[in-house]
Design an enzyme around this catalytic site. Structure first.
Site, short mmCIF file in Angstrom:
data_model
loop_
_atom_site.label_atom_id
_atom_site.label_comp_id
_atom_site.label_asym_id
_atom_site.label_seq_id
_atom_site.Cartn_x
_atom_site.Cartn_y
_atom_site.Cartn_z
N HIS A 1 0.84 -1.19 0.00
CA HIS A 1 0.00 0.00 0.00
C HIS A 1 0.88 1.24 0.00
O HIS A 1 1.93 1.24 0.63
CB HIS A 1 -0.93 0.02 1.22
CG HIS A 1 -2.10 0.91 1.03
ND1 HIS A 1 -2.04 2.26 1.28
CD2 HIS A 1 -3.33 0.65 0.55
CE1 HIS A 1 -3.21 2.78 0.98
NE2 HIS A 1 -4.01 1.83 0.53
N ASP B 1 -8.07 -5.26 -0.67
CA ASP B 1 -8.56 -6.09 -1.77
C ASP B 1 -8.31 -7.58 -1.57
O ASP B 1 -8.93 -8.40 -2.24
CB ASP B 1 -7.89 -5.64 -3.09
CG ASP B 1 -8.35 -4.25 -3.47
OD1 ASP B 1 -9.56 -4.05 -3.51
OD2 ASP B 1 -7.49 -3.37 -3.67
C1 LIG Z 1 -0.52 -0.55 -3.95
C2 LIG Z 1 0.78 -0.32 -4.69
C3 LIG Z 1 0.45 0.21 -6.08
C4 LIG Z 1 1.59 0.74 -3.93
O1 LIG Z 1 2.65 1.01 -4.73
P1 LIG Z 1 3.85 2.00 -4.37
O2 LIG Z 1 3.56 2.80 -3.15
O3 LIG Z 1 4.15 2.72 -5.62
O4 LIG Z 1 4.98 0.99 -3.95
P2 LIG Z 1 6.05 0.37 -4.92
O5 LIG Z 1 5.37 -0.24 -6.08
O6 LIG Z 1 7.08 1.42 -5.18
O7 LIG Z 1 6.63 -0.78 -4.00
C5 LIG Z 1 7.71 -0.66 -3.07
C6 LIG Z 1 8.44 -1.99 -3.05
O8 LIG Z 1 7.57 -3.03 -2.62
C7 LIG Z 1 7.37 -3.98 -3.67
N1 LIG Z 1 5.95 -4.29 -3.74
C8 LIG Z 1 4.94 -3.45 -3.46
N2 LIG Z 1 3.77 -4.08 -3.62
C9 LIG Z 1 4.07 -5.32 -4.00
C10 LIG Z 1 3.28 -6.43 -4.32
N3 LIG Z 1 1.96 -6.36 -4.27
N4 LIG Z 1 3.90 -7.57 -4.68
C11 LIG Z 1 5.24 -7.65 -4.72
N5 LIG Z 1 6.05 -6.63 -4.43
C12 LIG Z 1 5.47 -5.47 -4.08
C13 LIG Z 1 7.82 -3.27 -4.93
O9 LIG Z 1 8.22 -4.16 -5.93
C14 LIG Z 1 8.93 -2.43 -4.43
O10 LIG Z 1 10.05 -3.26 -4.22
P3 LIG Z 1 11.52 -2.77 -4.60
O11 LIG Z 1 11.77 -1.59 -3.72
O12 LIG Z 1 12.35 -3.96 -4.30
O13 LIG Z 1 11.44 -2.41 -6.06
C15 LIG Z 1 1.61 -1.61 -4.79
O14 LIG Z 1 1.87 -2.10 -3.49
C16 LIG Z 1 0.93 -2.65 -5.65
O15 LIG Z 1 1.06 -2.62 -6.87
N6 LIG Z 1 0.15 -3.60 -5.03
C17 LIG Z 1 -0.57 -4.56 -5.79
C18 LIG Z 1 -1.87 -3.98 -6.32
C19 LIG Z 1 -2.89 -3.78 -5.24
O16 LIG Z 1 -3.14 -4.66 -4.42
N7 LIG Z 1 -3.53 -2.61 -5.27
C20 LIG Z 1 -4.57 -2.28 -4.34
C21 LIG Z 1 -4.15 -1.20 -3.40
S1 LIG Z 1 -5.35 -0.96 -2.13
#
Ligand SMILES: CC(C)(COP(=O)(O)OP(=O)(O)OC[C@H]1O[C@@H](n2cnc3c(N)ncnc32)[C@H](O)[C@@H]1OP(=O)(O)O)[C@@H](O)C(=O)NCCC(=O)NCCS
Length: 371
Positions: free
Chosen positions: A257, A308
């Site tokens: 998140h 979710d």
């Molecule tokens: C919610 C989300 C978009 C937040 O993204 P963000 O704040 O931009 O965080 P980042 O994508 O930069 O992630 C930070 C780190 O955690 C990892 N990470 C974050 N969510 C992850 C996931 N669901 N699965 C695997 N790795 C994940 C990233 O790969 C990153 O790792 P790194 O630093 O080694 O590259 C992201 O966690 C995600 O894509 N989750 C899956 C989709 C989801 O469930 N969305 C609903 C949100 S309520």
């Protein structure tokens, strides 16, 4: 000027609607824990729109307004029947339907407070009828007319499945609606605020928000969680699937998140509901599969489930089709979107940030014959 990727950590507005502080989510100062235990979705809608919980009379009046506005123009269902049912996604249908609803509202362009409140009620009341109606139309069935005697939650399940749900089912669905109702400046809410800050109308704001919610990094994640659970299939394949996905740098849907780093409080409540309904149905398969994924994700990445993740098991157990999970999220979040739109109108300033330019420097243009 320095850009912040994804606007992370940027405070883009003030708002008195919901707050995430120290991993506690509140709506107008009330914790979601208390709201799910002691109120209903209708009370939450009133709270989000008015700032205070309703008295009994105010609640009765809101319920009456919602019931009176739950019928939608038949043309909406006709256009669904004429859509390419074999491939269209329900979120695309919903996005178009809310836009179309605006066409049939003679007051769509009226921007005074009373008209905007009336539009909020109309959209909130109609969206459940639209989602349930489409779910039936694509199965070759007729939409079921809303039943004004039922609660908002029970009425949706009734219009969807054709039977009045039992108290446990409607109670759990009601709590899920409360949990998804608002969430500070999430992507779709921000989208709605940007849209209406141009003084565009509420239908445009909610239509834009639905477009943003549709994406798998936002509301679309709940459907993707279900897809993953189906792909894994059996508990013995969890390690193989998850480790392989992580090795290939794939995101595991339903985890992580932008704001919560110590766990999403909504996920904890949804997990307990997913467990309870699985026990009631005598089928723990999806719940146990999910728990194993949760344990592994914590061990390997230190990531915790978001809202979710367990809502997928809950909605599946309530008999909701998997591609309707995100539309169901939209039904609930409409209450928050409308609250933010009303708040934006109340003290509006155009939202227009800047971009840090990283393209070519100023250069001489050659006429087409010389290029
Ligand atoms: C919610 C989300 C978009 C937040 O993204 P963000 O704040 O931009 O965080 P980042 O994508 O930069 O992630 C930070 C780190 O955690 C990892 N990470 C974050 N969510 C992850 C996931 N669901 N699965 C695997 N790795 C994940 C990233 O790969 C990153 O790792 P790194 O630093 O080694 O590259 C992201 O966690 C995600 O894509 N989750 C899956 C989709 C989801 O469930 N969305 C609903 C949100 S309520």
């Amino acid at each position: 000027m320095t850009a912040t990727r994804g606007l992370e950590g940027v405070v883009a507005t003030t708002s008195a609607i919901s707050s995430i502080k120290d991993d506690v989510l509140t709506y107008r100062g009330y914790s979601i824990q208390d709201l799910t235990e002691q109120s209903t979705f209708e009370e939450t809608v009133y709270l989000l729109w008015n700032g205070e919980l309703p008295t009994a009379d105010q609640l009765a009046s809101l319920k009456k307004d919602l019931a009176e506005n739950a019928n939608v123009p038949e043309q909406l269902f006709d256009s669904m029947r004429n859509s390419p049912l074999e491939h269209v996604h329900p979120m695309a249908v919903l996005r178009s339907a809310i836009s179309t609803l605006g066409i049939y509202d003679p007051d769509a362009e009226q921007m005074d407070k009373a008209s905007n409140r009336a539009k909020a009620i109309r959209i909130q009341a109609s969206i459940a009828t639209i989602v349930a109606g489409f779910a039936r139309i694509r199965k070759g069935l007729d939409p079921i007319a809303p039943n004004p005697k039922l609660t908002f939650a029970a009425n949706f399940l009734y219009m969807l499945n054709g039977r009045i749900p039992n108290n446990l089912e409607s109670g759990m669905f009601d709590k899920a609606l409360i949990l998804h109702a608002d969430h500070e400046l999430n992507a779709s809410t921000f989208t709605a605020r940007v849209c209406v800050a141009t003084l565009s109308d509420m239908y445009s704001g909610i239509t834009s928000a639905i477009g943003a919610l549709k994406g798998p990094l936002h509301g679309g994640a709940n459907e993707q969680v279900m897809r993953m659970l189906e792909e894994i299939g059996s508990i013995e394949w969890v390690d193989d699937y998850i480790l392989n996905a992580l090795e290939n740098k794939k995101k595991i849907m339903g985890f992580g998140h932008r704001v919560y780093k110590n766990g999403d409080p909504r996920a904890r409540i949804l997990k307990s509901m997913a467990r309870a309904i699985s026990e009631m149905n005598g089928d723990m398969h999806l719940f146990e599969l999910s728990q194993k994924i949760e344990k592994l994700m914590k061990e390997k990445k230190g990531l915790l489930p978001n809202t979710d993740f367990y809502s997928a098991t809950l909605y599946d157990s309530l008999g909701i089709d998997h591609d309707l999970f995100t539309p169901v999220f939209a039904i609930s979040r409409t209450s928050g979107w409308a609250a933010h739109i009303l708040e934006q109108y109340n003290d509006n300033r155009l939202i227009r940030p800047r971009a840090e330019y990283n393209g070519p420097r100023l250069r001489r243009l050659l006429p087409v014959q010389q290029r």
